[in-house]
Design a protein around this motif. Structure first.
Motif, PDB file in Angstrom:
ATOM      1  N   ARG A 153      -2.648   2.989  10.082  1.00 56.28           N
ATOM      2  CA  ARG A 153      -2.367   1.549  10.083  1.00 56.28           C
ATOM      3  C   ARG A 153      -1.175   1.238   9.184  1.00 56.28           C
ATOM      4  NH1 ARG A 153      -3.341  -1.749   6.245  1.00 56.28           N
ATOM      5  NH2 ARG A 153      -4.926  -0.416   5.269  1.00 56.28           N
ATOM      6  N   VAL A 154      -1.128   1.848   8.005  1.00 53.30           N
ATOM      7  CA  VAL A 154      -0.012   1.618   7.082  1.00 53.30           C
ATOM      8  C   VAL A 154       1.306   2.076   7.713  1.00 53.30           C
ATOM      9  CG1 VAL A 154       0.980   2.252   4.848  1.00 53.30           C
ATOM     10  CG2 VAL A 154      -1.472   1.757   5.026  1.00 53.30           C
TER      11      VAL A 154
ATOM     12  N   SER B   8      -7.345   6.834   9.886  1.00 50.80           N
ATOM     13  CA  SER B   8      -7.090   5.563  10.573  1.00 50.80           C
ATOM     14  C   SER B   8      -6.394   4.563   9.661  1.00 50.80           C
ATOM     15  CB  SER B   8      -8.403   4.959  11.076  1.00 50.80           C
ATOM     16  OG  SER B   8      -8.980   5.784  12.064  1.00 50.80           O
ATOM     17  N   GLU B   9      -6.798   4.497   8.397  1.00 50.67           N
ATOM     18  CA  GLU B   9      -6.172   3.568   7.462  1.00 50.67           C
ATOM     19  C   GLU B   9      -4.724   3.954   7.184  1.00 50.67           C
ATOM     20  OE1 GLU B   9      -8.948   3.993   4.305  1.00 50.67           O
ATOM     21  OE2 GLU B   9     -10.044   2.156   4.802  1.00 50.67           O
TER      22      GLU B   9
ATOM     23  N   MET C 188      -7.626   7.164   1.429  1.00 53.64           N
ATOM     24  CA  MET C 188      -7.577   6.507   2.738  1.00 53.64           C
ATOM     25  C   MET C 188      -8.065   7.437   3.845  1.00 53.64           C
ATOM     26  SD  MET C 188      -4.020   4.343   3.068  1.00 53.64           S
ATOM     27  CE  MET C 188      -3.858   2.711   2.342  1.00 53.64           C
ATOM     28  N   THR C 189      -8.683   6.862   4.860  1.00 56.83           N
ATOM     29  CA  THR C 189      -9.016   7.630   6.051  1.00 56.83           C
ATOM     30  C   THR C 189      -7.743   7.816   6.889  1.00 56.83           C
ATOM     31  OG1 THR C 189      -9.514   5.684   7.375  1.00 56.83           O
ATOM     32  CG2 THR C 189     -11.316   6.609   6.059  1.00 56.83           C
TER      33      THR C 189
ATOM     34  N   GLU D 177       0.805  -1.221   0.000  1.00 54.44           N
ATOM     35  CA  GLU D 177       0.000   0.000   0.000  1.00 54.44           C
ATOM     36  C   GLU D 177       0.843   1.280   0.000  1.00 54.44           C
ATOM     37  OE1 GLU D 177      -3.972  -0.541   2.327  1.00 54.44           O
ATOM     38  OE2 GLU D 177      -2.460  -1.741   3.390  1.00 54.44           O
TER      39      GLU D 177
END
Length: 323
Positions: free
Chosen positions: A268-269, A264-265, A261-262, A233
């Motif tokens: 995460r990455v 939060s996403e 992406m949000t 990603e």
């Protein structure tokens, strides 16, 4: 060269190498003090001066690696790693002073004349010094391979020069007393002084690089980028900055991700990237700034790469080119 050790293991190894240097230097100072008194040799006096400075420098190295191993605190948020480089620079200054003093003594002896005595005893001491130095160098090489310590590296340069220095003393004593070449002793003393000066110059390089926050070697940067490139990603990387301070590595970069992406996403990455980096480079401190794909930061827009889009920088990760 593998430096991926946890801080405690690295601290133990560097302390063991510094402690070994102190023991060897203390032994050699005692032996060479006696030998210099017995032989009245300039070359032996130079060897004594070098070993005495080695003892002082090794004590500074032990203190430096101990301070560098201390965790970050309120006054030193990036840790104490540069204490190693400062210890190395102290060694450089001491080596240079020793070279200057030895040169002065050798030139004086050339002008005044004189010969050495008790060459057999001086040669025996030099042979003992060579054996002890070989053992220490072997352990130092092991520690440097595992830790990359700049302070131990500077100490290693000292003791490498000691091998030639002690061989030079043996040749000078033999030529002076057994071959009747009265000028051998000051000539070899002068050669030792020049060698010490060259060693000081070499040892200063890496210490200065650490103090000046020089980038990682290209091979290490490439390996770091290859780790990032494996994340599916991640769309691109730019403004990669790296430095090393003692046992601590620091990295910061901008990571391009899907603009849809949000928060939060994207977070995460970033967490996943940090986990991958930690596995490949244990103990490294990472600062990542996420960028939506297709948008460069103001800093990048001002750079000479302003025409590039973040997705166009992705091949740089694959090839390991400097961003």
């Amino acid at each position: 060269m593998s430096h991926e050790l946890n801080p405690k293991a690295r601290a133990r190894l560097t302390a063991s190498a510094a402690g070994g240097s102190i023991l060897v230097a203390g032994l050699l100072v005692s032996l060479k003090l006696w030998a210099a008194w017995r032989t009245d040799s300039t070359a032996m006096l130079g060897s004594l001066a070098d070993s005495a400075l080695d003892l002082v420098a090794s004590l500074a190295t032990l203190i430096g690696v101990w301070i560098a191993a201390q965790p970050a605190d309120e006054d030193h948020r990036f840790g104490h790693g540069k204490a190693e480089a400062l210890a190395a620079m102290l060694q450089v200054v001491l080596i240079a002073l020793s070279a200057f003093g030895l040169t002065f003594r050798a030139v004086g002896q050339m002008l005044q004349g004189g010969s050495v005595a008790a060459a057999e005893e001086g040669i025996a001491v030099s042979l003992i010094a060579i054996a002890a130095t070989f053992a220490l160098l072997a352990w130092q090489r092991h520690v440097i391979r595992r830790t990359g310590s700049v302070a131990i590296g500077a100490d290693h340069v000292h003791y490498q020069s000691d091998l030639l220095l002690n061989l030079g003393v043996i040749v000078a004593l033999a030529l002076d007393q057994f071959a009747g070449f009265a000028g051998a002793d000051p000539l070899f003393g002068l050669a030792i002084a020049l060698w010490l000066g060259w060693g000081a110059w070499r040892a200063s390089g890496e210490a200065i690089n650490h103090l000046m926050d020089r980038e990682w070697p290209e091979e290490k940067r490439t390996r770091f980028l290859e780790v990032l490139a494996r994340h599916p990603e991640l769309r691109g990387v730019h403004d990669l900055r790296t430095r090393t301070s003692g046992m601590h590595d620091f990295v910061q970069f901008h990571a391009a991700v899907d603009g849809a992406m949000t928060v939060s996403e994207a977070h995460r990455v970033m967490d996943e990237l940090e986990e991958r980096i930690e596995r490949a480079f244990p103990g490294v401190e990472v600062l990542i700034h996420p960028d939506p794909e297709g948008r460069l930061t103001d800093q990048a827009e001002r750079s000479d790469r302003s025409s590039l889009q973040s997705e166009e920088l992705l091949p740089d990760i694959k090839t390991g080119k400097r961003s």
